[in-house]
Design a protein around this motif. Structure first.
Motif, PDB file in Angstrom:
ATOM      1  N   THR A   5       0.845  -1.199   0.000  1.00 58.84           N
ATOM      2  CA  THR A   5       0.000   0.000   0.000  1.00 58.84           C
ATOM      3  C   THR A   5       0.876   1.243   0.000  1.00 58.84           C
ATOM      4  O   THR A   5       1.626   1.490   0.943  1.00 58.84           O
ATOM      5  N   ILE A   6       0.786   2.025  -1.051  1.00 61.06           N
ATOM      6  CA  ILE A   6       1.665   3.176  -1.242  1.00 61.06           C
ATOM      7  C   ILE A   6       1.582   4.154  -0.079  1.00 61.06           C
ATOM      8  O   ILE A   6       2.578   4.617   0.436  1.00 61.06           O
ATOM      9  N   SER A   7       0.347   4.452   0.335  1.00 59.99           N
ATOM     10  CA  SER A   7       0.165   5.504   1.335  1.00 59.99           C
ATOM     11  C   SER A   7       0.759   5.141   2.693  1.00 59.99           C
ATOM     12  O   SER A   7       0.860   5.987   3.553  1.00 59.99           O
ATOM     13  N   LYS A   8       1.199   3.867   2.879  1.00 62.02           N
ATOM     14  CA  LYS A   8       1.710   3.450   4.179  1.00 62.02           C
ATOM     15  C   LYS A   8       3.214   3.153   4.136  1.00 62.02           C
ATOM     16  O   LYS A   8       3.769   2.637   5.081  1.00 62.02           O
ATOM     17  N   ILE A   9       3.881   3.462   3.028  1.00 60.97           N
ATOM     18  CA  ILE A   9       5.315   3.243   2.946  1.00 60.97           C
ATOM     19  C   ILE A   9       6.016   4.521   3.385  1.00 60.97           C
ATOM     20  O   ILE A   9       6.152   5.461   2.624  1.00 60.97           O
ATOM     21  N   GLY A  10       6.462   4.544   4.633  1.00 63.03           N
ATOM     22  CA  GLY A  10       7.141   5.729   5.151  1.00 63.03           C
ATOM     23  C   GLY A  10       6.282   6.963   4.979  1.00 63.03           C
ATOM     24  O   GLY A  10       5.132   7.023   5.371  1.00 63.03           O
ATOM     25  N   SER A  11       6.894   7.989   4.380  1.00 64.88           N
ATOM     26  CA  SER A  11       6.184   9.246   4.198  1.00 64.88           C
ATOM     27  C   SER A  11       5.573   9.366   2.810  1.00 64.88           C
ATOM     28  O   SER A  11       5.050  10.413   2.457  1.00 64.88           O
ATOM     29  N   ILE A  12       5.689   8.298   1.981  1.00 62.30           N
ATOM     30  CA  ILE A  12       5.181   8.352   0.613  1.00 62.30           C
ATOM     31  C   ILE A  12       3.655   8.339   0.630  1.00 62.30           C
ATOM     32  O   ILE A  12       3.028   7.589   1.367  1.00 62.30           O
ATOM     33  N   ARG A  13       3.055   9.169  -0.201  1.00 64.98           N
ATOM     34  CA  ARG A  13       1.610   9.161  -0.324  1.00 64.98           C
ATOM     35  C   ARG A  13       1.234   9.132  -1.799  1.00 64.98           C
ATOM     36  O   ARG A  13       2.063   9.351  -2.676  1.00 64.98           O
ATOM     37  N   LEU A  14      -0.011   8.847  -2.048  1.00 62.57           N
ATOM     38  CA  LEU A  14      -0.475   8.775  -3.424  1.00 62.57           C
ATOM     39  C   LEU A  14      -0.227  10.092  -4.159  1.00 62.57           C
ATOM     40  O   LEU A  14      -0.480  11.174  -3.631  1.00 62.57           O
ATOM     41  N   LYS A  15       0.231   9.977  -5.383  1.00 63.86           N
ATOM     42  CA  LYS A  15       0.449  11.134  -6.238  1.00 63.86           C
ATOM     43  C   LYS A  15      -0.069  10.768  -7.629  1.00 63.86           C
ATOM     44  O   LYS A  15       0.500   9.893  -8.296  1.00 63.86           O
ATOM     45  N   ILE A  16      -1.142  11.417  -8.052  1.00 63.86           N
ATOM     46  CA  ILE A  16      -1.878  10.975  -9.238  1.00 63.86           C
ATOM     47  C   ILE A  16      -1.888  12.074 -10.301  1.00 63.86           C
ATOM     48  O   ILE A  16      -2.078  13.256  -9.992  1.00 63.86           O
ATOM     49  N   PHE A  17      -1.714  11.646 -11.543  1.00 68.24           N
ATOM     50  CA  PHE A  17      -1.709  12.540 -12.691  1.00 68.24           C
ATOM     51  C   PHE A  17      -2.942  12.247 -13.542  1.00 68.24           C
ATOM     52  O   PHE A  17      -3.146  11.116 -13.979  1.00 68.24           O
ATOM     53  N   LYS A 379      -9.714   5.687  -6.387  1.00 68.35           N
ATOM     54  CA  LYS A 379      -8.626   5.680  -5.394  1.00 68.35           C
ATOM     55  C   LYS A 379      -8.088   4.271  -5.189  1.00 68.35           C
ATOM     56  O   LYS A 379      -6.871   4.066  -5.079  1.00 68.35           O
ATOM     57  N   LYS A 380      -8.997   3.283  -5.179  1.00 66.41           N
ATOM     58  CA  LYS A 380      -8.563   1.894  -4.974  1.00 66.41           C
ATOM     59  C   LYS A 380      -7.649   1.409  -6.088  1.00 66.41           C
ATOM     60  O   LYS A 380      -6.799   0.540  -5.861  1.00 66.41           O
ATOM     61  N   LEU A 381      -7.797   1.959  -7.285  1.00 67.80           N
ATOM     62  CA  LEU A 381      -6.949   1.553  -8.408  1.00 67.80           C
ATOM     63  C   LEU A 381      -5.492   1.885  -8.149  1.00 67.80           C
ATOM     64  O   LEU A 381      -4.584   1.174  -8.596  1.00 67.80           O
ATOM     65  N   PHE A 382      -5.246   2.998  -7.421  1.00 68.47           N
ATOM     66  CA  PHE A 382      -3.892   3.508  -7.259  1.00 68.47           C
ATOM     67  C   PHE A 382      -3.287   3.185  -5.904  1.00 68.47           C
ATOM     68  O   PHE A 382      -2.113   3.494  -5.663  1.00 68.47           O
ATOM     69  N   GLU A 383      -4.046   2.556  -5.017  1.00 70.61           N
ATOM     70  CA  GLU A 383      -3.548   2.328  -3.660  1.00 70.61           C
ATOM     71  C   GLU A 383      -2.567   1.172  -3.575  1.00 70.61           C
ATOM     72  O   GLU A 383      -1.796   1.076  -2.621  1.00 70.61           O
ATOM     73  N   VAL A 384      -2.597   0.292  -4.541  1.00 72.82           N
ATOM     74  CA  VAL A 384      -1.795  -0.913  -4.446  1.00 72.82           C
ATOM     75  C   VAL A 384      -0.882  -1.061  -5.659  1.00 72.82           C
ATOM     76  O   VAL A 384      -1.333  -0.941  -6.785  1.00 72.82           O
ATOM     77  N   ILE A 385       0.384  -1.344  -5.436  1.00 76.45           N
ATOM     78  CA  ILE A 385       1.326  -1.694  -6.495  1.00 76.45           C
ATOM     79  C   ILE A 385       1.616  -3.188  -6.387  1.00 76.45           C
ATOM     80  O   ILE A 385       1.848  -3.698  -5.294  1.00 76.45           O
TER      81      ILE A 385
END
Length: 386
Positions: A5-17, A379-385
């Motif tokens: 989950t991107i939003s929970k890796i350290g200080s990284i948060r979702l960034k969408i274009f 949002k769910k599309l981008f939350e997971v890599i």
């Protein structure tokens, strides 16, 4: 394969274009901006970009929104072919540079053209999640562009394709897009921006015989307003105090104005031009007419339903996800001004029917087509890599 989950890796948060084709007053543009606002309000870092500014709205849009908006200046109708190619290439490389240096979690493109140009750029820039979207296939789309679009979506270049309705999914399948690449996410609006016209069956919707009939849309052939104009005379025979209003602008404005004058409808059929007070216009209206010839999933129809305005619309495939004939609206055959007039008269003659449409229409938008539903699904599309 591990999910992170991107939003929970350290200080990284979702960034969408978010990438659209042109800056203008249209349904796809409205969805893009509304989604960007929703992401921004959720604390997501979001950027909206467009290939060119068709209606000189760029500066206005930048001043009205808190998130960054980029115009790539990649097209001009006044250029010759060589100039257009050069400008498009320059704009594309500007896009690629923005994507490479932006460290975006994902990209969502909003039209066939932005899918064709934006998804390969995002792939080359190393953006991990890359979704295109399918709002509607225009008849002018060439076989070559359809083929190229299919190849891009079915390849590793695209994570997937978002269809905004069951109809646009069927269109994508007809184009050869693999079923496992397609997800449906319905367009949504904010119901709170629209005041409900009727809340219970004891509350009348209109003064007797004094009806305001509204249609909203760009003045192009696709929207079918010519059939609404043709239907007006018949409606006015039964309801002489009714007034038609058409909000929107486009290349057919002068043609429609002449048509209205030729039919003797001046004063009874009013062209309003572009308006930024659509919620107020809807609140003041007694019937919303949507005579379009084809759509993906129409925003203006959802806005009318959210306002509790009874609706009548052409029975195009795209509205099958929205209108249940006789329950939350009235459907009439496409390109049939006589049937449209008959349907308008039928709805105006029945206060019970209008009240039923009003209540059920608002309820439908709140349950299935809200901006929150749309936003959370994207949002769910981008939350997971993966």
């Amino acid at each position: 394969m591990r999910h992170v989950t991107i939003s929970k890796i350290g200080s990284i948060r979702l960034k969408i274009f978010l990438l659209g084709t042109n800056i203008t007053t249209g349904g796809a543009q409205k969805v893009l901006l509304d989604l960007a606002k929703w992401f921004f309000n959720q604390g997501i870092d979001v950027t909206a970009a467009f290939f060119y500014d068709r209606d000189n709205l760029y500066e206005e849009w930048k001043s009205q929104n808190s998130f960054p908006i980029i115009c790539l200046d990649a097209w001009s109708n006044s250029d010759n072919k060589i100039q257009r190619f050069a400008r498009l290439a320059k704009g594309w490389f500007k896009l690629l540079k923005n994507l490479k240096h932006g460290e975006y979690s994902g990209i969502l493109t909003f039209t066939h053209d932005s899918n064709l140009l934006g998804l390969p750029a995002a792939w080359l820039a190393g953006i991990p999640i890359r979704y295109g979207s399918h709002h509607v296939r225009y008849p002018s789309l060439s076989k070559f562009r359809i083929l190229l679009h299919r190849l891009i979506i079915n390849s590793r270049i695209a994570t997937g394709l978002i269809a905004v309705s069951g109809f646009t999914k069927e269109q994508a399948l007809e184009e050869g897009v693999s079923d496992n690449k397609i997800k449906i996410i319905y367009n949504g609006i904010d119901p709170q921006l629209f005041s409900q016209k009727c809340t219970n069956e004891s509350q009348p919707i209109s003064d007797k015989d004094k009806f305001i009939i509204l249609s909203v849309g760009r003045l192009v052939e696709q929207k079918g307003h010519a059939y609404l104009i043709d239907s007006a005379s018949k409606v006015l025979e039964t309801f002489p105090n009714a007034t038609f209003y058409l909000a929107g602008d486009g290349p057919l404005f002068n043609s429609y104005k002449s048509k209205i004058n030729d039919l003797g409808l001046s004063g009874r059929f009013v062209l309003l031009g572009n308006r930024d007070d659509i919620p107020k216009l809807l609140a003041d209206s007694d019937l919303f007419v949507f005579p379009s010839l084809y759509e993906g999933l129409p925003i203006s129809l959802l806005e009318a339903l959210a306002s509790g305005v009874p609706v009548i619309c052409s029975a195009i495939p795209a509205v099958s996800d929205i209108i249940c004939d006789g329950q939350n609206g009235k459907l009439v055959p496409v390109r049939d001004s006589k049937a449209l007039a008959k349907g308008i008269i039928e709805v105006l003659c029945s206060e019970t029917l209008r009240t039923k449409f009003s209540i059920n229409g608002r309820k439908l938008v709140e349950e299935r087509f809200s901006i929150s539903n749309m936003g959370y699904n994207y949002k769910k599309l981008f939350e997971v890599i993966y």
